[in-house]
Design an enzyme around this catalytic site. Structure first.
Site, mmCIF file in Angstrom:
data_model
loop_
_atom_site.group_PDB
_atom_site.id
_atom_site.type_symbol
_atom_site.label_atom_id
_atom_site.label_comp_id
_atom_site.label_asym_id
_atom_site.label_seq_id
_atom_site.Cartn_x
_atom_site.Cartn_y
_atom_site.Cartn_z
ATOM 1 C CG ASP A 92 -1.879 1.148 1.252
ATOM 2 O OD1 ASP A 92 -2.201 1.670 0.176
ATOM 3 O OD2 ASP A 92 -2.313 1.530 2.353
ATOM 4 C CG ASP A 299 -4.110 4.170 -1.959
ATOM 5 O OD1 ASP A 299 -3.276 3.287 -1.676
ATOM 6 O OD2 ASP A 299 -5.122 4.396 -1.272
#
Length: 419
Positions: A92, A299
């Protein structure tokens, strides 16, 4: 965070400590396959700013781990503890936290693989409330046992709670040699929400001073990394890669770059989106007022691209106008999403994303994903926020370099299944 068709933001605790085992190349880089520094605040630096992590030795070849592409996420495999236990964590770029579920885990979400048991590891040690690492966490609390407790809350109500600890992480280099490093990580004891049963935690690659990337920094040649994410629904036996250090620089034919925008929140990688062209039709990000720098963040933990409604609405309308099919209506599974019924992959328009100084072309592979058999949906979603999220569907099949020294992000069209 990271669940198809969910926007996760508004983190109460923007922290974690995580550093994986590493292997250095001849010029200081290393590579990890995916299944998405020299900071004095790093838990591996003492008061004299001396690195206190422990490597067995450096190797000239790459470090790798297995990749699993599952449910629109990229899970990286590492081994922690002594004896080692395999962990699969979501990669992430939108957060700094590194954690895994640990025994005991009362009320935790179900996971298929066994949870890490600290009592079975000879190298596990808790981190106290008085430690420098704990003081870095704004929302840290002290347990009755004087342990440093953390809480990470996501906008979809997912929660990660546990204690900070130190442990050994072990990985295997491409030559089969073992590389190990002492790390600080989150041992989760109360984790709930939208995590699926294959996800054992998270590996944060954000820009904060305690993220995986920040803690590595110049130790491995440079403060940069690159990733090549697989398209949605790729055969899980195929691996994609993430690389750290000098070897991770994205160069060569077809590379375009856009500036990283520094903001008060150091974790997200902010860039500036000027607009998106649908075929030959340009849709500006902001047609009514001055364009704000850093209006989008990259992201890898969020599958969909999520944009403010005043940009998304005309964009989706133009996409619909250029598709010679009627969208699905009155299907509860579809809801308000722009979806179509088709027996094959949807032949939608090419979208060109206009970042500041960089045009990135998205094919239907990036912009329409299957919701269920015979139904493909637009891989973008609207929100009422001002800042957009450029998700991992749109990042697939690009070698993307995050260079935190020159403050730029580079994109290179790449078949990531061949990397």
């Amino acid at each position: 965070m990271f669940h198809p068709y969910f926007l996760v933001a508004s983190i109460l605790l923007n922290y974690f400590i995580g550093l994986l085992a590493t292997t250095a190349s001849n010029n200081g880089g290393f590579t990890v396959e995916l299944i998405h520094p020299d900071s004095p605040k790093s838990p591996f630096y003492n008061a004299n700013k001396t690195f206190t992590g422990r490597l067995n030795k450096y190797y000239p070849n790459a470090l790798q781990s297995q990749v699993t592409a599952l449910n629109a996420q990229h899970l990286m495999k590492v081994s922690i503890g002594t004896p080692p236990v395999d962990i699969y964590g979501i990669v992430d770029t939108g957060s700094d936290i590194v954690w895994t579920q640990c025994v005991p885990c009362d009320g935790c979400y179900k996971q298929i693989n066994p949870m890490f048991d600290p009592q079975k590891s000879s190298t596990y040690s808790d981190i106290s409330c008085q430690s420098g690492q704990c003081r870095l966490i704004d929302s840290a609390t002290c347990s009755p046992q004087n342990l440093c407790s953390y809480t990470y809350v996501y906008a979809d109500a997912s929660i990660a709670q546990g204690v900070l600890a130190k442990e050994k992480v072990t990985m295997i280099s491409t030559s089969g040699q073992t590389v190990s490093l002492d790390i600080a990580f989150g041992c989760g004891h109360n984790d709930t929400g939208t995590f699926n049963d294959h996800e054992m935690g998270l590996i944060g690659l954000g820009g904060g001073s305690v993220s995986f990337v920040s803690q590595i920094g110049s130790i491995f040649g440079s403060n940069r990394f690159s990733q090549c994410l697989l398209p949605y629904d790729t055969d899980p036996s195929i691996a994609s890669k993430i690389s750290f250090g000098n070897d991770s620089e994205v160069v060569g034919d077809g590379v375009v770059s856009t500036p990283l925008v520094a903001k008060e929140d150091k974790t997200p990688y902010f860039v500036t989106l000027e607009g998106i062209s649908v075929g030959d039709t340009y849709v500006p990000f902001n047609s009514s007022r001055k364009l704000s720098k850093g209006n989008v963040l990259l992201d890898s933990g969020t599958p969909q691209t999520i944009m403010p409604f005043d940009f998304y609405d005309p964009l989706a309308a133009e996409v619909q106008r250029q598709i010679a099919m009627d969208p699905i209506k009155d299907d509860p599974d579809v809801g308000t999403q722009l979806c179509y019924r088709t027996k094959t992959n949807l032949d939608g328009p090419i979208l060109t994303v206009h970042f500041e100084g960089a045009n990135v072309q998205l094919m239907p592979l990036h912009t329409f994903v299957p919701l269920k058999d015979g139904v493909y949906c637009f891989a973008m979603q609207e929100s009422d926020g001002d800042v957009g999220i450029y998700g991992n569907y749109a990042q697939a099949n690009f070698l993307i370099g995050f260079d935190r020294e020159t403050m730029k992000v580079s994109f290179k069209p790449t078949n990531c299944t061949k990397q």
